[in-house]
Design an enzyme around this catalytic site. Sequence first.
Site, PDB file in Angstrom:
ATOM      1  N   ASP A 163       0.857  -1.169   0.000  1.00 13.58           N
ATOM      2  CA  ASP A 163       0.000   0.000   0.000  1.00 13.58           C
ATOM      3  C   ASP A 163       0.909   1.240   0.000  1.00 13.58           C
ATOM      4  OD1 ASP A 163      -2.170   1.641  -0.074  1.00 13.58           O
ATOM      5  OD2 ASP A 163      -3.269   0.626   1.502  1.00 13.58           O
TER       6      ASP A 163
HETATM    7  C1  BGC Z   1      -4.971   3.168  -0.252  1.00 11.91           C
HETATM    8  C2  BGC Z   1      -5.156   2.152  -1.356  1.00 11.91           C
HETATM    9  C3  BGC Z   1      -4.971   2.803  -2.689  1.00 11.91           C
HETATM   10  C4  BGC Z   1      -3.598   3.456  -2.727  1.00 11.91           C
HETATM   11  C5  BGC Z   1      -3.282   4.115  -4.043  1.00 11.91           C
HETATM   12  C6  BGC Z   1      -3.696   3.977  -0.405  1.00 11.91           C
HETATM   13  O1  BGC Z   1      -3.624   5.023   0.488  1.00 11.91           O
HETATM   14  O2  BGC Z   1      -4.994   2.514   0.999  1.00 11.91           O
HETATM   15  O3  BGC Z   1      -6.419   1.555  -1.255  1.00 11.91           O
HETATM   16  O4  BGC Z   1      -5.125   1.861  -3.710  1.00 11.91           O
HETATM   17  O5  BGC Z   1      -3.553   4.445  -1.718  1.00 11.91           O
HETATM   18  O6  BGC Z   1      -3.993   5.272  -4.226  1.00 11.91           O
END
Ligand code: BGC
Length: 717
Positions: free
Chosen positions: A272
Amino acid sequence: MNKMKDFEKQIDGIISKLSLKEKIGQLNQPETPTADNAEEFKERVRNGEVGSILMSVGATAGNDAQGGISVEFYNELQRIAVEESKSGIPILFGRDVIHGHRTVFPIPLAMTASFNEELVEQSYSDIADEASNEGVHWTFTPMLDLARDPRWGRVIEGPGEDPFLGSAMAKAIVKGLQGDDPSKKGKMLACAKHYVGYGASESGIDYHRTEISDYSLNNYYLPAFKSAIDAGAVTVMSAFNDISGQPVTSSRYYLTDILRKRLGFGGFVVSDYDAVCQLAKQGVAEDDSDCTEMALNAGLDMDMHDGVYMKCLEKLVETGRVKMETVDEAVRRILRVKFQKGLFEDPYCKKGAVDIEIHRMHAKEMAAESIVLLKNEGVLPIKKSDRVALAGPFIHERRSLLGSWMLDGKPEETPNMCEAMKAKSTGGVTSVNGTDLGWDSSLKWMCNTDVTVLCLGESWTSTGEHRSVSNIALTPDQTMLIERARSTGKKVIGVLFCGRPIEMQGIADNFDALIYAWHGGSEVASAVADIIYGDNVPSGKLPITIPRKATHIPIYYNITPSGRPVDCYYGENAGECYVDSLPTPYYPFGYGLSYAKFVYGDIVCKEPEIAFDDIKSGKKFEVTIDITNEGDFDGKEVAELYIRDKLASMMRPIKELKGFKKVLIKKGETVTVTFTLGYDELGFFLPNGEYVVEPGKFDVYLGENCLTERKITVEIK
Ligand code: BGC
């Protein structure tokens, strides 16, 4: 999956020619540059430092500072990667296309409420069609975090509180996005996230710790991921959270032992956003090098945004802290997915025609089936000739209808409630925006109409990532508006546009009819108007419990029985649960009304006793029920099947959903619904991950929601 084996030789050939730096580049996923650093970024692409791009700038919960996709810019970056970098490996472009692109479908929690897998699959097929047409290869969905706490802002993104329903949605979404071959035109790669346990964040606070036993992990949190993997999901995103003190980002146990060895995942894992470098903040790593070493060795292949693999990995390999084979394996997994997506054959985006009109039609169908009718005391549907008073802060609202995690939809293309109601009414719709009505004039105005429709809810900005709330009640001005409308003595219909379950005590009581419309996407207002006027019949059911009070959280239906008789959800000895409030849900899991009147017959099972060995060797048995529509409307009913394993070596839930079927039943007709049960439905996972079916008696419940008491008993001997 397509042509999997053919690629291995080509991948060997590519890896054998890559320098260590180029290999690390494949593991690196920066986000889109801004205008200020675009040239410098192109140089990084030329140097082989960019394996993938997160197609947004500073996105959280769907805010994208870049404001949209520039196909030309991404094609230019791809050209540099393919033609000017030494390795010529194409870039994989990923974007958070969570529940829609230009056409916005309901938030995923709402889509789950449709209990309609085909429709969900079709929706994600449309979504893939639109987004892939703008060069998105890979989307970070499905989000499969089982959640029992509506304070958590991200509850909107997932399938709610049930593992069986979550698994069904996982499969439908992956199939819709990837089809049988993600390299085909109009298809995208899926990413099952956030693996795993993120939805159990303590106190509903985003990014907070979680405490999950192996027993719960296996039975509640893993099944949806297993389902996505079995459906062919080629990527998984690791979660921010720790589980009982072990950050998932650096956990070989979760990322390799369970994910790969037990669940059989063969694709690649992306972190993440910034999660790798955050291991230091979580207190398990000293510096970026430590973070990198721990994450890669755990099985985390691609580093999203923080760039620490890029910064530290070369040295870690040189000093032996990370083996070259580990890097090669991660590169191999990523290249395999690039081949599966067909990027080596066709790396560029060539925009074609997309049928937005059909997608909008589908979005309306999806919104309609997601809407849950919670209450109807003889008021809905209303007549087109009725004079309607339309009030509340959501009558002109457009943006919130689209929900959180929405990057590319356009509020200005989203009809609002006022427009949608006026388009259907012949009796006239008079409206007052907001909640700030002058006392006398508003009451008088409401008294002079036939019915009041209040459009209420919560803003999209209170939902999504990093937007947990401690109070899930409607705002006081909205509650006041409800009370004032009630005081007129006229019929009052409520339409709630919410991302999460809200506290319902004191709210539902004041309405004659109540429609839960969620943040239902581009066409939700017209879908609601259809339902209000009887041009469509509601058929959604709750994928998550609506509590009386927020203080009852967590509240979910698949609780285990208590040794002392306080099975709160089911109202047993309710007074023993809390001395000051009724512990039952306001609206239980699986609940939802229709304008049709469905009458269930008796459950029939021709083989109520089955030999254990037969079940073990794959024998199935059928359970059927007749449902008759005795009402005046054709309608769709979701028949829900729950089981209770009455005696087992571990405590099993009082009820667990093991089947559902959504069927159209015309007025006056009877439909026989058949469920097939067997080994896969009757067992559970032990803490060590072993799946067992234990002989004994099982209650099989069949009915309209989880509180149904209609049951038979089947014995596995
Ligand atoms: C989120 C994800 C997301 C990623 C990219 C993160 O902060 O938890 O769900 O896909 O950002 O934007």
